[in-house]
Design a protein around this motif. Structure first.
Motif, short mmCIF file in Angstrom:
data_model
loop_
_atom_site.label_atom_id
_atom_site.label_comp_id
_atom_site.label_asym_id
_atom_site.label_seq_id
_atom_site.Cartn_x
_atom_site.Cartn_y
_atom_site.Cartn_z
N VAL A 63 1.15 17.16 14.50
CA VAL A 63 0.86 17.47 13.26
C VAL A 63 1.02 19.13 12.79
N ILE A 64 0.74 19.79 13.69
CA ILE A 64 0.88 21.16 13.62
C ILE A 64 2.55 21.68 13.30
N HIS A 65 3.22 21.05 13.66
CA HIS A 65 4.59 21.17 13.42
C HIS A 65 4.93 20.91 12.09
N LEU A 66 4.34 19.94 11.32
CA LEU A 66 4.54 19.71 9.93
C LEU A 66 4.33 21.21 9.07
N GLY A 67 3.15 21.88 9.76
CA GLY A 67 2.85 23.11 8.87
C GLY A 67 3.32 24.60 9.22
N ILE A 68 3.85 24.62 10.53
CA ILE A 68 4.44 25.91 10.95
C ILE A 68 5.33 26.49 10.12
N PRO A 69 6.27 25.70 9.43
CA PRO A 69 7.21 26.59 8.70
C PRO A 69 6.64 27.23 7.42
N PHE A 70 5.41 26.81 7.19
CA PHE A 70 4.97 27.53 5.90
C PHE A 70 3.82 28.37 5.99
N GLY A 71 3.44 28.77 7.31
CA GLY A 71 2.81 29.62 7.60
C GLY A 71 1.79 29.33 8.59
N ARG A 72 0.61 30.38 8.73
CA ARG A 72 -0.12 30.11 10.05
C ARG A 72 -1.32 28.84 10.08
N VAL A 73 -1.28 28.16 10.83
CA VAL A 73 -2.24 26.86 10.78
C VAL A 73 -3.53 27.34 11.60
N SER A 74 -4.73 27.32 11.04
CA SER A 74 -5.85 27.93 11.15
C SER A 74 -6.96 26.62 11.79
N ASN A 75 -6.44 25.68 11.71
CA ASN A 75 -7.03 24.50 12.41
C ASN A 75 -6.68 23.01 12.15
N VAL A 76 -6.88 22.28 13.07
CA VAL A 76 -6.17 20.83 12.90
C VAL A 76 -7.39 19.72 13.31
N LEU A 77 -7.31 18.76 12.96
CA LEU A 77 -8.10 17.57 13.31
C LEU A 77 -7.22 16.22 13.38
N LEU A 78 -7.40 15.77 14.52
CA LEU A 78 -6.51 14.51 14.70
C LEU A 78 -7.68 13.35 14.61
N LEU A 79 -7.63 12.29 13.77
CA LEU A 79 -8.22 11.07 13.74
C LEU A 79 -7.56 9.86 14.34
N LYS A 80 -7.32 9.63 15.40
CA LYS A 80 -6.42 8.69 16.12
C LYS A 80 -6.79 7.18 15.42
N GLY A 81 -8.21 7.01 15.37
CA GLY A 81 -8.86 5.80 15.18
C GLY A 81 -8.57 5.17 13.80
N LYS A 82 -8.21 6.21 13.09
CA LYS A 82 -8.00 6.06 11.53
C LYS A 82 -6.34 6.13 11.17
N ASN A 83 -5.67 6.84 12.30
CA ASN A 83 -4.31 7.07 11.84
C ASN A 83 -4.11 8.23 10.73
N GLN A 84 -4.98 9.05 10.98
CA GLN A 84 -5.13 10.32 9.97
C GLN A 84 -5.22 11.58 10.65
N ALA A 85 -4.96 12.66 9.80
CA ALA A 85 -5.06 14.10 10.23
C ALA A 85 -5.27 14.82 9.23
N PHE A 86 -6.10 16.25 9.60
CA PHE A 86 -6.16 17.29 8.63
C PHE A 86 -5.68 18.58 9.10
N LEU A 87 -5.14 19.28 8.38
CA LEU A 87 -4.34 20.52 8.93
C LEU A 87 -4.76 21.42 7.97
N GLU A 88 -5.40 22.64 8.51
CA GLU A 88 -5.90 23.73 7.50
C GLU A 88 -5.01 24.72 7.73
N MET A 89 -4.44 25.26 6.59
CA MET A 89 -3.51 26.24 6.62
C MET A 89 -4.33 27.72 6.47
N VAL A 90 -3.62 28.93 6.59
CA VAL A 90 -4.31 30.02 6.58
C VAL A 90 -4.83 30.28 4.85
N ASP A 91 -4.20 29.83 3.93
CA ASP A 91 -4.48 30.26 2.68
C ASP A 91 -4.03 28.95 1.91
N ASP A 92 -4.36 29.19 0.51
CA ASP A 92 -3.85 27.85 -0.49
C ASP A 92 -2.55 28.07 -0.78
#
Length: 530
Positions: A63-92
């Motif tokens: 999941v983090i690999h999706l965000g690295i090209p666009f800037g710093r990744v500050s947090n990540v949450l992987l919800l495997k049971g729901k096949n979803q994830a949240f990726l928090e970038m350094v800014d909007d």
């Protein structure tokens, strides 16, 4: 960086739509992370990105690999049971760049499955670290991403052109092989290949920085073939490639009408062109390869590249190139070869096992019951079959010029119980004479076409030159024209037969020949002459 290397090697991301969505309804156990999400106004940009349709086997690093090209990744949450994830970038702004790119350029892939990226309804991601194992995994992934981004920022910015260096090259690597590998990440505009300091290299141009960066992240440090041909990828100092000809050394996929030119003269032109474009004077410095040789999962053969997971073969086989990749204009080569025009009075499964075993580990041999001048030979890996076909097609074996071609069969079947076979089919899976079972074996570095000179090893200390020459003459019927022990290692020697045909027969009959109670001779073709 050991932990970082291992994490970075575990997933690969592809940009661009390459596969239709594969919804996954399996309900795995939830990670049990407690999440506090502060609500934001719906549909407004947020630094938290929501990723849907995550495959079950995905990791935080995928999941983090999706965000690295666009800037710093500050947090990540992987919800495997729901096949979803949240990726928090350094800014909007970083999150907006990420969502805009994947919206306009096509949905990305994680481990071969299309995922969907959108802004989250939440403006901040807070995770409860009471579950230490899950928290430790997330922190390790974030630290690996931070290390990668820090080195990129320190050592030079990304570019649309990648410089690819093939280290530890044992098998041939071509422009088409590189295209098959790198096009899995995204559209390729141009490729130029060249040799510098006796090392095969290439320049590969993508349409945008994001795709080039994803290719570097996914492929740097990977092996094209098992235990060799390692990709070392840097950002080039060039911003655009000037391709003059479309041939086996260079190609402009945006201009298919270019003349092919003379490859030899073209290579001279390319080399000069690279120098004239000021490689050493660019404002961008190269980024040394951060990837390492494959981690344990990939050493076991399960390599995920460009979002495509390639399964291992029976012996942790190659992940790319001739292993399952169809090169332009060529049929896909498997592990089974068809050998025809054999001398049916002299050929045996053991003879074919020894001869073809020079180029790979032979698993099974079947001489056809109804057509005994034909045989099927199954090798352990597709690139071994390619090598055997390249070196043995049209050589003379027992007085007849054999033909070696790809077979339509995927495996060689053993005869059913009660079926007549007369010993014409044999399984060599457990043979102690395989030359390449050990990963990274030195035998990979000593593969040569059939020659009149043979390399001998495992010679006992008490045997003489005359005894070895007499053994070859008596057992093979050939003529020995020269012999030489290795001065610094008398356990090895070179022996030269009168012709390549005689050397082929000698190798078949003398490999594993018993010279003493505990020494069996090892024979292979040599590049040297006496």
């Amino acid at each position: 960086m050991r932990g970082s290397d291992e994490l970075l090697s575990q997933g690969a991301v592809s940009n661009g739509t390459a596969m239709s969505p594969q919804p996954n309804h399996a309900d795995n156990n939830n990670d049990a992370k407690k999440v506090k999400l502060e609500r934001n106004q719906h549909d407004k940009p947020s630094r938290v990105v929501h990723v849907r349709n995550i495959p079950n086997e995905a990791t935080e690093m995928d999941v983090i690999h999706l965000g690295i090209p666009f800037g710093r990744v500050s947090n990540v949450l992987l919800l495997k049971g729901k096949n979803q994830a949240f990726l928090e970038m350094v800014d909007d702004a970083a999150a907006s760049s990420m969502v805009d790119y994947y919206t306009n350029s096509g949905a990305p892939l994680i481990r071969g499955q299309t995922v969907f990226v959108q802004f989250s309804n939440h403006k901040e991601l807070k995770t409860d670290s009471t579950h230490s194992n899950a928290h430790a995994s997330t922190q390790a992934a974030l630290q690996a991403a931070q290390a990668l981004l820090s080195q990129t920022e320190t050592q030079g910015g990304p570019n649309t052109v990648l410089r690819v260096i093939v280290d530890n090259q044992i098998y041939p690597v071509t422009l088409d092989v590189l295209y098959q590998i790198f096009s899995r990440v995204g559209k390729i505009l141009k490729i130029i290949t060249f040799t510098k300091n006796n090392t095969f290299q290439a320049l590969i141009q993508y349409p945008d920085v994001i795709t080039a960066q994803a290719a570097k992240l996914s492929l740097n440090g990977q092996n094209i073939y098992n235990a060799c041909c390692t990709l070392r990828i840097e950002y080039s100092k060039l911003t655009n490639l000037n391709v003059k000809y479309n041939n086996d050394k260079s190609r402009d996929f945006t201009n298919p009408n270019l003349m092919s030119g003379d490859p030899a003269l073209d290579m001279m032109g390319i080399t000069g062109n690279l120098g004239s474009m000021g490689i050493l004077a660019s404002p961008f410095g190269p980024v040394p390869g951060l990837g390492s040789p494959l981690a344990a999962a990939y050493a076991a053969g399960a390599l995920a590249l460009g979002g495509f997971a390639l399964p291992p073969t029976a012996t942790s086989a190659t992940a790319l190139g001739l292993s399952g990749l169809r090169l332009p204009g060529q049929p896909m080569l498997g592990c089974v070869l068809l050998v025809s025009n054999l001398n049916e009075q002299m050929v045996t499964p053991d003879a074919l096992f020894i001869l073809f075993g020079v180029y790979g580990d032979v698993i099974r041999v079947k001489i056809l019951f109804s057509k005994k001048d034909n045989a099927l030979i199954q090798l352990a890996e597709p690139q071994q079959a390619q090598l055997a076909m390249t070196h043995l097609d049209k050589i003379i074996v027992f007085g007849k010029q054999i033909r070696v071609t790809p077979s339509k069969h995927q495996v060689v079947q053993m005869p059913k119980e009660g079926q007549p076979d007369a010993g014409l089919t044999k399984d060599f899976t457990s043979s102690p004479l395989h030359r390449f079972k050990k990963p990274g074996s030195k035998n990979y570095q000593n593969i040569y076409p059939p020659t009149a000179t043979l390399h001998l090893s495992n010679i006992p200390p008490n045997i003489t030159e005359e005894e070895i020459k007499d053994a070859f003459t008596n057992k093979t019927g050939g003529n020995v024209v020269a012999f030489k022990f290795f001065p610094k290692d008398p356990k090895m020697a070179l022996i030269q037969m009168r012709s390549v045909e005689e050397a082929v027969t000698a190798l078949i009959k003398m490999h594993n020949h018993q010279l003493s109670e505990s020494n069996h001779l090892r024979v292979s073709f040599s590049k040297s002459t006496i």
